[in-house]
Scaffold this motif. Structure first.
Motif, mmCIF file in Angstrom:
data_model
loop_
_atom_site.group_PDB
_atom_site.id
_atom_site.type_symbol
_atom_site.label_atom_id
_atom_site.label_comp_id
_atom_site.label_asym_id
_atom_site.label_seq_id
_atom_site.Cartn_x
_atom_site.Cartn_y
_atom_site.Cartn_z
ATOM 1 N N ASN A 1 0.874 -1.103 -0.254
ATOM 2 C CA ASN A 1 -0.064 -0.063 0.029
ATOM 3 C C ASN A 1 0.839 1.037 -0.054
ATOM 4 O O ASN A 1 0.206 2.411 -0.028
ATOM 5 C CB ASN A 1 -0.849 0.141 1.470
ATOM 6 N N LEU A 2 1.995 1.297 0.057
ATOM 7 C CA LEU A 2 2.975 2.555 -0.354
ATOM 8 C C LEU A 2 2.794 2.971 -1.375
ATOM 9 O O LEU A 2 3.191 2.274 -2.131
ATOM 10 C CB LEU A 2 4.442 1.985 -0.185
ATOM 11 N N ILE A 3 3.575 4.492 -1.627
ATOM 12 C CA ILE A 3 3.128 5.089 -2.874
ATOM 13 C C ILE A 3 4.585 5.406 -2.964
ATOM 14 O O ILE A 3 5.252 5.455 -4.738
ATOM 15 C CB ILE A 3 2.325 6.114 -3.001
ATOM 16 N N TYR A 4 5.737 5.040 -2.596
ATOM 17 C CA TYR A 4 6.650 5.021 -2.556
ATOM 18 C C TYR A 4 7.408 3.781 -2.380
ATOM 19 O O TYR A 4 7.654 3.058 -1.455
ATOM 20 C CB TYR A 4 7.581 5.988 -1.222
ATOM 21 N N ASP B 1 2.343 13.508 0.958
ATOM 22 C CA ASP B 1 3.412 13.581 -0.183
ATOM 23 C C ASP B 1 2.834 15.564 -0.844
ATOM 24 O O ASP B 1 4.101 15.470 -1.354
ATOM 25 C CB ASP B 1 3.022 13.046 -0.923
ATOM 26 N N ARG B 2 2.015 15.609 -1.336
ATOM 27 C CA ARG B 2 1.468 16.971 -2.027
ATOM 28 C C ARG B 2 2.247 17.960 -1.208
ATOM 29 O O ARG B 2 2.285 18.941 -1.026
ATOM 30 C CB ARG B 2 0.207 16.737 -2.284
ATOM 31 N N GLN C 1 13.083 10.979 -2.433
ATOM 32 C CA GLN C 1 13.563 9.759 -1.257
ATOM 33 C C GLN C 1 13.836 11.175 -0.136
ATOM 34 O O GLN C 1 13.298 10.799 1.156
ATOM 35 C CB GLN C 1 14.945 9.904 -1.672
ATOM 36 N N ILE C 2 13.553 12.518 0.436
ATOM 37 C CA ILE C 2 13.373 13.199 0.599
ATOM 38 C C ILE C 2 11.700 13.069 1.756
ATOM 39 O O ILE C 2 11.933 13.460 3.048
ATOM 40 C CB ILE C 2 13.708 14.622 1.195
ATOM 41 N N ARG C 3 10.861 13.511 0.785
ATOM 42 C CA ARG C 3 9.575 12.999 1.246
ATOM 43 C C ARG C 3 9.357 11.975 2.289
ATOM 44 O O ARG C 3 8.868 12.112 2.903
ATOM 45 C CB ARG C 3 8.799 13.398 0.109
ATOM 46 N N PHE C 4 10.130 11.259 1.541
ATOM 47 C CA PHE C 4 9.792 9.676 2.399
ATOM 48 C C PHE C 4 9.867 9.800 3.564
ATOM 49 O O PHE C 4 10.287 9.260 4.455
ATOM 50 C CB PHE C 4 10.026 8.700 0.814
ATOM 51 N N PHE C 5 11.835 10.450 3.634
ATOM 52 C CA PHE C 5 12.575 10.629 5.155
ATOM 53 C C PHE C 5 11.804 11.289 5.933
ATOM 54 O O PHE C 5 11.533 10.238 7.662
ATOM 55 C CB PHE C 5 13.732 11.338 4.297
ATOM 56 N N PHE C 6 10.535 12.025 5.387
ATOM 57 C CA PHE C 6 10.370 13.112 5.924
ATOM 58 C C PHE C 6 9.117 12.141 7.057
ATOM 59 O O PHE C 6 8.497 12.647 8.150
ATOM 60 C CB PHE C 6 9.879 14.750 5.951
#
Length: 514
Positions: A115-118, A253-254, A300-305
């Motif tokens: 279910n992950l988008i990343y 994410d947005r 990667q930065i957005r997923f890290f946050f």
């Protein structure tokens, strides 16, 4: 009529064919294991298709503990179509996390990954390799290094004072406080300001927006059924909760994408960014650095946050809640802790972070709470190459679960392991503030150990001790509807508190007077 009977007969035949195929596959697998020279760990009898799901409750660590008493400290468990090795004693944990640390330095997604988008962008769960080593180095040298943590001391102090002011206001009105919600807000605001401080200064409502998004993500994930995460239904979104989770992830994410654009605008407008750098500043600097060892992507930065908020907010607030719950249930410990705090800080000020090394009983209380209520009761590792573990053969790619819940309640190590006894940690208090000698005590692993130990431990340790010290220094506590806190955990493998901690704060010391 005959056609209907034929159809029913075909259905029965098809059903029996499926069952027979599954039984035969299980028999062949067992026979091949028996004939091979590979020495497998013991395993309970499994059912076709579901494996050992019938032996597991929603409280996985406790289920694994029960099975380990019968099948040994290293056993093989099949959940659906996935095999796991479950390690349940300190000697095996030491083999995995120290002796063979490199061999077990990879992690994996524990259910719900579809279910992950990343995809393949996780730092916390990524395999041991170039990306993980680069991010780990960035974390320990820039993002969460000692000087960076020290630089944010004013943020922690300001947010703690906000919490105390809110509680004193409720105490003056004799109102009950949802301490669980208050503590979640505290830890969320701290992380949000440290991570996105420049954006927060423009939009003070940002922490609440982030909190609501993260809560939506966690809420949607929590609604996924046990079989949807671990069982044969994991590939299908039967309940629709998988879609809700993905929608919540896209919403987060947005927001992060817009925040990153805003940081770029601020950079263009100001030319250079002087003063305190937050986590986003450092990551974007790395993203733009042509000489960086590895080129980060914005995804990667957005997923890290996202991982930063998911891992850092609720785990820390849950740990503080557990400490408060145990202190309310043990008034003699509460009284002893307050006497220690007042003897060190005096009668006219709050506990400071610099006081913590001089408060051994506070450190012991925190450690004992983390022992009984670990924030991550199951540590995940994946084998990178064939090796031996506890005398058994482990193949490359094998998924490992280390049951720290069982290890930290092992009666061979801990006297009366189910009792809350902070004094047990005063016998060797020299390294108390390190919360387990930096993960080298394999009987005590609340934050893991080895290369994949929790990188947020220094921050969590400071917040835990300072927040508990302030709450005990300033208030007595009375539960809203009971004499004692009902000690229950939520289902699954996390260590969150099952019910909100509703209590009346009674002011003992008001830091805002005089």
């Amino acid at each position: 009529m005959a056609t209907a009977l034929d159809f029913i007969n075909y259905c029965y035949l098809f059903f029996f064919w499926i069952v027979a195929t599954l039984i035969w596959s299980s028999f062949v697998r067992t026979l091949s294991n028996f004939r091979s020279n590979i020495r497998h760990p013991p395993s309970p009898p499994a059912l076709p298709f579901i494996g050992h799901l019938h032996l597991l409750s929603s409280k996985l660590p406790k289920s694994f503990e029960t099975l380990a008493k019968r099948y040994g400290p290293l056993m093989q468990i099949r959940i659906g179509d996935t095999n796991f090795l479950v390690a349940s004693d300190a000697s095996l944990a030491k083999e995995i996390l120290k002796t063979h640390d490199v061999d077990f330095a990879s992690k994996y997604q524990f259910g719900g990954g579809q279910n992950l988008i990343y995809k393949d962008l996780s730092f916390i769960n990524c395999p041991y390799g170039t990306y993980w080593r680069f991010m780990k180095k960035l974390c320990v040298t820039k993002l969460f290094a000692g000087p960076q943590i020290d630089r944010f001391i004013h943020i922690r102090e300001q947010e703690t004072l906000k919490l105390l002011k809110s509680l004193i206001n409720r105490a003056s009105k004799a109102e009950a406080s949802d301490l669980s919600m208050e503590l979640s807000t505290l830890t969320n605001n701290m992380i949000c300001r440290m991570a996105l401080g420049k954006k927060w200064s423009e939009n003070p409502n940002l922490p609440m927006e982030i909190k609501n998004l993260v809560r939506a993500i966690m809420g949607s994930g929590a609604k996924l059924g046990f079989l949807e995460i671990f069982g044969p239904l994991s590939r299908f979104d039967i309940s629709g909760n998988g879609k809700k989770l993905r929608d919540a992830l896209w919403a987060f994410d947005r927001v992060l994408e817009q925040i990153m654009k805003d940081y770029g605008t601020m950079e263009m407008k100001d030319g250079t960014r002087e003063g305190e750098k937050d986590v986003m500043d450092i990551l974007l600097e790395t993203y733009r650095d042509p000489n960086a060892e590895l080129k980060l992507t914005k995804e990667q930065i957005r997923f890290f946050f996202l991982e930063l908020f998911l891992a850092g907010v609720d785990t820390t607030s849950a740990a503080v809640q557990w400490v408060m719950a145990e202190l309310i249930n043990h008034p003699e410990v509460f009284k002893k802790l307050r006497l220690e705090i007042e003897s060190v800080v005096g009668s006219s000020r709050l506990v400071k972070e610099s006081d913590i090394p001089n408060l051994p009983y506070l450190q012991a209380v925190v450690k004992e709470t983390l022992r009984i209520h670990p924030p991550g009761a199951l540590l995940r590792r994946q084998c990178n190459q064939d090796c031996k573990l506890g005398g058994y053969d482990v193949k490359q790619g094998t998924k490992i679960l280390i049951n720290t819940y069982t290890i930290m309640r092992d009666p061979k190590t801990w006297h009366e392991p189910d009792k809350f006894l902070p004094e047990r940690f005063l016998m060797n208090s020299a390294d108390n503030f390190e919360l387990g000698n930096k993960g080298q005590d394999f009987n005590f692993l609340p934050f893991g150990s080895g290369r994949r130990a929790c990188i947020g431990q220094p921050h969590a340790s400071i917040v835990l001790h300072a927040t508990i010290g302030s709450l005990i220094r300033c208030f007595d506590w009375k539960l809203q509807d009971a004499e004692k806190v009902d000690i229950k955990v939520v289902t699954g493998y996390a260590g969150a508190v099952a019910h909100s901690l509703m209590c009346y704060p009674i002011t003992h010391f008001d830091p805002f007077k005089g």
